[in-house]
Design an enzyme around this catalytic site. Structure first.
Site, PDB file in Angstrom:
ATOM      1  N   VAL A  12       0.830  -1.216   0.000  1.00 33.01           N
ATOM      2  CA  VAL A  12       0.000   0.000   0.000  1.00 33.01           C
ATOM      3  C   VAL A  12       0.856   1.254   0.000  1.00 33.01           C
ATOM      4  CG1 VAL A  12      -1.657   1.333   1.360  1.00 33.01           C
ATOM      5  CG2 VAL A  12      -1.966  -1.135   1.112  1.00 33.01           C
ATOM      6  N   GLY A  14       4.162   1.584  -0.703  1.00 37.87           N
ATOM      7  CA  GLY A  14       5.048   1.666  -1.864  1.00 37.87           C
ATOM      8  C   GLY A  14       4.330   2.160  -3.099  1.00 37.87           C
ATOM      9  N   VAL A  77       9.642  -1.919   2.576  1.00 40.21           N
ATOM     10  CA  VAL A  77       9.396  -3.316   2.941  1.00 40.21           C
ATOM     11  C   VAL A  77       9.305  -3.403   4.462  1.00 40.21           C
ATOM     12  CG1 VAL A  77      10.573  -4.205   0.902  1.00 40.21           C
ATOM     13  CG2 VAL A  77      11.876  -3.858   3.004  1.00 40.21           C
ATOM     14  N   ALA A  79       9.985  -3.966   8.295  1.00 35.55           N
ATOM     15  CA  ALA A  79      11.199  -3.776   9.085  1.00 35.55           C
ATOM     16  C   ALA A  79      11.779  -5.119   9.509  1.00 35.55           C
ATOM     17  CB  ALA A  79      10.895  -2.930  10.310  1.00 35.55           C
ATOM     18  N   ASN A 105       9.511   1.216   9.001  1.00 35.61           N
ATOM     19  CA  ASN A 105       9.599   1.543  10.429  1.00 35.61           C
ATOM     20  C   ASN A 105      10.715   0.752  11.087  1.00 35.61           C
ATOM     21  OD1 ASN A 105       7.718   3.576  10.964  1.00 35.61           O
ATOM     22  ND2 ASN A 105       6.017   2.137  11.039  1.00 35.61           N
ATOM     23  N   SER A 131       5.628   9.273   7.703  1.00 36.50           N
ATOM     24  CA  SER A 131       4.347   9.258   8.397  1.00 36.50           C
ATOM     25  C   SER A 131       3.259   9.846   7.506  1.00 36.50           C
ATOM     26  CB  SER A 131       4.421  10.064   9.700  1.00 36.50           C
ATOM     27  OG  SER A 131       3.153  10.072  10.346  1.00 36.50           O
ATOM     28  N   GLY A 132       2.055   9.355   7.696  1.00 37.41           N
ATOM     29  CA  GLY A 132       0.915   9.867   6.938  1.00 37.41           C
ATOM     30  C   GLY A 132      -0.014   8.782   6.452  1.00 37.41           C
ATOM     31  N   LYS A 186      11.120   9.166  14.016  1.00 35.70           N
ATOM     32  CA  LYS A 186       9.867   8.521  13.628  1.00 35.70           C
ATOM     33  C   LYS A 186       9.368   7.594  14.741  1.00 35.70           C
ATOM     34  CE  LYS A 186       6.478   7.145  10.950  1.00 35.70           C
ATOM     35  NZ  LYS A 186       6.087   5.806  11.344  1.00 35.70           N
ATOM     36  N   HIS A 189       7.807   9.795  17.246  1.00 33.58           N
ATOM     37  CA  HIS A 189       6.534  10.224  16.641  1.00 33.58           C
ATOM     38  C   HIS A 189       5.464   9.172  16.905  1.00 33.58           C
ATOM     39  CE1 HIS A 189       3.663   9.702  13.318  1.00 33.58           C
ATOM     40  NE2 HIS A 189       3.748  10.997  13.062  1.00 33.58           N
ATOM     41  N   ASN A 190       5.797   7.898  16.683  1.00 33.07           N
ATOM     42  CA  ASN A 190       4.830   6.828  16.873  1.00 33.07           C
ATOM     43  C   ASN A 190       4.451   6.668  18.340  1.00 33.07           C
ATOM     44  OD1 ASN A 190       5.201   6.508  14.150  1.00 33.07           O
ATOM     45  ND2 ASN A 190       5.474   4.297  14.241  1.00 33.07           N
ATOM     46  N   GLU A 193       2.041   9.312  19.028  1.00 32.20           N
ATOM     47  CA  GLU A 193       0.801   8.876  18.366  1.00 32.20           C
ATOM     48  C   GLU A 193       0.028   7.890  19.243  1.00 32.20           C
ATOM     49  OE1 GLU A 193       0.189   5.767  14.809  1.00 32.20           O
ATOM     50  OE2 GLU A 193       1.268   7.587  14.199  1.00 32.20           O
ATOM     51  N   ARG A 437      17.631   1.924  49.572  1.00 32.56           N
ATOM     52  CA  ARG A 437      18.731   1.423  48.749  1.00 32.56           C
ATOM     53  C   ARG A 437      20.033   1.407  49.543  1.00 32.56           C
ATOM     54  NH1 ARG A 437      20.455   4.130  44.481  1.00 32.56           N
ATOM     55  NH2 ARG A 437      20.912   2.290  43.207  1.00 32.56           N
TER      56      ARG A 437
END
Length: 463
Positions: A12, A14, A77, A79, A105, A131-132, A186, A189-190, A193, A437
């Site tokens: 899709v 590509g 393709v 990842a 990705n 992205s998009g 990216k 970004h994800n 998102e 600790r």
């Protein structure tokens, strides 16, 4: 005639990017492997667009020969291993100074590895965050290329031509930084998102207990006419309003959310760099929990799903502003830490600009953040933002009380509130953690009022 740009992979994304390039009069050669289920995909694509400058190939050697040198080849393709497989299939036919671009990705560390490997072959490699979705790829995506700056300059004309355009007509594309910086940005970004999507799901959940889908759609559409406007808000309203054969499509969808890993990568990297990205991490866990549908059904506590008292819409709006801002802030805090750790010199204002159109998280908030990052390297360094968050704290607390009273699951709103409270509390309970600790592991501690930074140990067990 030889093509100026090559694309490997006609899924899709590509296909959409190839059509985008052809629509901008860029000559393209496309390649798609042949399998039992994929026969002559590239040839059929070329035939379907015979009026454009396109050639289709199913043999790698012929595909590479059809490209101008130095060649510019974009891989679209999956990842992981598929990227390495395509790279090794290309190598026998490439020449020195050719450029491979990975538009999938991919994890940024894989990109770093591929850059180092291909340098030994005199082949350049760029990791390009895209992205998009399908529509963005076709009409203009947001592009985040990282790697060697000179390599970017050689492909900038193509990438900037097919990219979306910002409010000033400039391409939503620009050199991000060295190594895997493009894929890192990216990835973050994800992560943002994930947080934004979960927040909208939580507000949908809250509203759906007292309002119809039509009423929720009206609220979201109204918000989308304000400073809250975003692509995700727009499509969420559209989803709520979509019917098929008289039934809401949303009501036919099983409550199991998928994920492809980039959200969890962002959270793992944040842990490694010591940066709290609690909101997007809560969103990742919410998806994980949703996948345990059978177990959830088994454990479900029988509660009434009748209409409950309505929550104040203004309270919702203020809480949404509050949580969204902190989600964005946490994402950029992670970018800041990575930029310093890897010496990438990321330009946060330009990243906001690149994200301002063509991508899934495009929003008015990102547009506003451009100016903030021209003066500060953190959103919380801007006094106007922290003052507004302080004002919104009360409404967010009211919403959380409402959610608790009505047994509503709002992990991202809750994490946003918790993060804000801790970040704005001068003295926390962390002194107890450090004392524990030191007690069991002699990990030492610093003393209140001691500016030297000296470490101390107390012999607790003598008491």
């Amino acid at each position: 005639m030889k093509a100026s740009f090559g694309i490997v992979g006609l899924g899709v994304m590509g296909k959409s990017i190839a059509i985008n390039a052809l629509n901008h009069d860029i000559s393209v050669a496309v390649f798609n492997r042949e399998t039992q289920h994929e026969v002559n995909v590239a040839g059929q694509f070329a035939e379907a667009h015979a009026d454009k400058k396109v050639q289709g190939f199913s043999k790698m050697r012929e595909f590479v020969k059809a490209l101008e040198t130095p060649r510019k080849i974009l891989l679209i393709v999956n990842a992981g291993n598929p990227v390495d497989h395509v790279i090794h299939a290309l190598l026998p036919y490439l020449s020195a100074e050719d450029i491979i671009l990975d538009g999938g990705n991919s994890h940024y560390e894989d990109t770093n590895r591929r850059i180092s490997f291909l340098q030994t072959k005199n082949i350049h490699f760029l990791g390009v965050g895209i992205s998009g979705g399908e529509e963005g790829a076709l009409k203009g995506p947001s592009l985040m290329p990282g790697g060697d700056r000179e390599s970017y300059k050689r492909v900038a004309n193509v990438l900037e031509t097919i990219a979306a355009k910002d409010a000033n007509g400039n391409p939503c594309c620009g050199y991000i930084g060295a190594q895997g910086a493009g894929h890192f940005v990216k990835m973050v970004h994800n992560g943002i998102e994930y947080g934004d999507m979960q927040l909208l799901a939580e507000f949908y959940e809250i509203l759906s207990r007292s309002k119809t889908y039509e009423e929720i759609t009206a609220i979201f559409n109204k918000w989308n006419q304000t400073e809250l406007s975003s692509y995700l808000l727009e499509i969420t309203a559209q989803i709520l309003n979509t019917k098929d054969s008289g039934e809401y499509v949303l009501d036919t969808i099983l409550d199991k959310a998928g994920n492809k890993g980039t959200g969890s990568w962002s959270s793992k990297t944040a842990l490694e760099l010591g940066i709290p990205t609690t909101i997007k991490t809560a969103a990742v866990y919410a998806r994980y929990i949703s996948s345990f549908k059978q177990k959830r059904q088994q454990l479900a506590i029988s509660t009434t799903k009748d209409t409950i008292d309505a929550v104040d819409v203004e309270t919702l709006k203020e809480a949404y502003c509050f949580a969204r801002m902190l989600n964005l802030h946490q994402g950029f805090d992670l970018l800041k830490a990575a930029s310093e750790h890897y010496e990438w010199q990321l330009d946060f204002a330009d990243i906001c600009r690149i994200w301002s159109n063509g991508c899934i998280i495009k929003s008015a908030l990102l547009q506003q953040s451009i100016e903030v990052f021209k003066q500060h390297d953190s959103l919380l360094d801007a006094i106007t933002i922290t003052q507004k968050l302080a004002q919104q704290e009360t409404k967010t607390k009211e919403l959380l009380k409402y959610a608790l009273d009505h047994r509503l699951n709002v992990p991202c709103i809750s994490e946003a509130y918790s993060y804000w409270i801790m970040m704005t509390t001068e003295r926390t309970s962390a002194n107890m953690i450090q004392a524990q600790r030191d007690f069991f592991g002699a990990h030492t501690f610093q003393k209140v009022g001691d500016a030297s930074g000296q470490k101390f140990h107390y012999n607790w067990k003598t008491l």
